[in-house]
Write a protein that holds these residues in place. Sequence first.
Motif, short mmCIF file in Angstrom:
data_model
loop_
_atom_site.label_atom_id
_atom_site.label_comp_id
_atom_site.label_asym_id
_atom_site.label_seq_id
_atom_site.Cartn_x
_atom_site.Cartn_y
_atom_site.Cartn_z
N ALA A 119 -36.06 -28.89 47.47
CA ALA A 119 -36.69 -28.12 46.39
C ALA A 119 -35.78 -27.00 45.91
CB ALA A 119 -38.03 -27.56 46.87
N ALA A 120 -35.03 -26.36 46.81
CA ALA A 120 -34.14 -25.27 46.43
C ALA A 120 -33.03 -25.77 45.49
CB ALA A 120 -33.52 -24.62 47.66
N GLU A 121 -32.52 -26.96 45.78
CA GLU A 121 -31.47 -27.54 44.93
C GLU A 121 -32.03 -27.88 43.55
OE1 GLU A 121 -28.53 -31.44 44.83
OE2 GLU A 121 -29.30 -30.76 46.78
N ILE A 122 -33.23 -28.40 43.53
CA ILE A 122 -33.87 -28.74 42.26
C ILE A 122 -34.14 -27.48 41.46
CG2 ILE A 122 -35.95 -29.72 41.19
CD1 ILE A 122 -36.04 -31.69 43.58
N ALA A 123 -34.60 -26.42 42.12
CA ALA A 123 -34.88 -25.15 41.43
C ALA A 123 -33.59 -24.55 40.87
CB ALA A 123 -35.55 -24.17 42.39
N ALA A 124 -32.51 -24.60 41.64
CA ALA A 124 -31.23 -24.07 41.17
C ALA A 124 -30.74 -24.86 39.95
CB ALA A 124 -30.19 -24.11 42.27
N PHE A 125 -30.87 -26.18 40.02
CA PHE A 125 -30.47 -27.02 38.90
C PHE A 125 -31.31 -26.69 37.67
CE2 PHE A 125 -31.29 -30.83 36.36
CZ PHE A 125 -30.00 -31.18 35.97
N SER A 126 -32.61 -26.56 37.84
CA SER A 126 -33.50 -26.26 36.72
C SER A 126 -33.16 -24.92 36.07
CB SER A 126 -34.96 -26.24 37.18
OG SER A 126 -35.36 -27.53 37.57
N ALA A 127 -32.86 -23.93 36.90
CA ALA A 127 -32.51 -22.61 36.36
C ALA A 127 -31.19 -22.67 35.59
CB ALA A 127 -32.40 -21.59 37.50
N GLU A 128 -30.21 -23.36 36.15
CA GLU A 128 -28.91 -23.49 35.49
C GLU A 128 -29.05 -24.25 34.16
OE1 GLU A 128 -24.77 -25.89 36.29
OE2 GLU A 128 -25.79 -25.03 38.03
N MET A 129 -29.80 -25.33 34.19
CA MET A 129 -29.98 -26.12 32.98
C MET A 129 -30.87 -25.40 31.96
SD MET A 129 -27.98 -28.59 33.26
CE MET A 129 -28.46 -29.54 31.83
N GLY A 130 -31.78 -24.56 32.43
CA GLY A 130 -32.59 -23.76 31.51
C GLY A 130 -31.72 -22.81 30.71
N ALA A 131 -30.74 -22.19 31.39
CA ALA A 131 -29.80 -21.31 30.69
C ALA A 131 -28.96 -22.11 29.69
CB ALA A 131 -28.90 -20.60 31.70
N MET A 132 -28.56 -23.30 30.09
CA MET A 132 -27.78 -24.17 29.20
C MET A 132 -28.62 -24.57 27.99
SD MET A 132 -25.01 -25.83 28.69
CE MET A 132 -24.33 -27.34 28.06
N ALA A 133 -29.89 -24.87 28.21
CA ALA A 133 -30.78 -25.27 27.12
C ALA A 133 -30.93 -24.13 26.11
CB ALA A 133 -32.15 -25.68 27.67
#
Length: 178
Positions: A119-133
């Motif tokens: 879950a931590a890896e998924i959350a980190a990915f989501s946060a990074e991709m949210g900034a990219m979005a």
Amino acid sequence: MGRIIAVYGAIAGVIVIVGMFISITFVADHGALGMVAGYLSMLVALLFVFIGVKRYRDVNLGGVISFWKALGVGLGIGLVAALFYVLGWELYMWQTGGTFMADYIARSVEDMRAAGKPAAEIAAFSAEMGAMAEQYRNPLFRMALTLTEIFPVALLVSLVSAALLRRSSFMPAIQPRG
């Protein structure tokens, strides 16, 4: 030279847009296969760099061209094709309401969950991709990013074409019998 660049660049551009839409329609949901199909369609389209440089060499320059002139013509054709590609992507974004990045993130997160990622890896990915979005909402950023997808392929094809076609003995023009 300008006519060759415009004509062959437009042909390559139309082919790359058609390839993009075919890739999006039929293989986009297949992960890496979609990316391979997209880059393969770029490569097929950018064969018109080679064809355009060869035509310019054979018809306009009497069968002889320098590396730098060939590279310039090839890059010109590649840039016209890249412009078509960027505008085609912007048309797709407009047509779909700009949902690409949100759909991509959702699909990637689902794939990560299905693969059993923490879950931590998924959350980190989501946060990074949210900034990219957030950056991706800016059309200038999105256009520049889209250009970076096709330009390296155009540069490579232009370099190879210039290296090969600078030798007048490579695929020489066929002289009409008379």
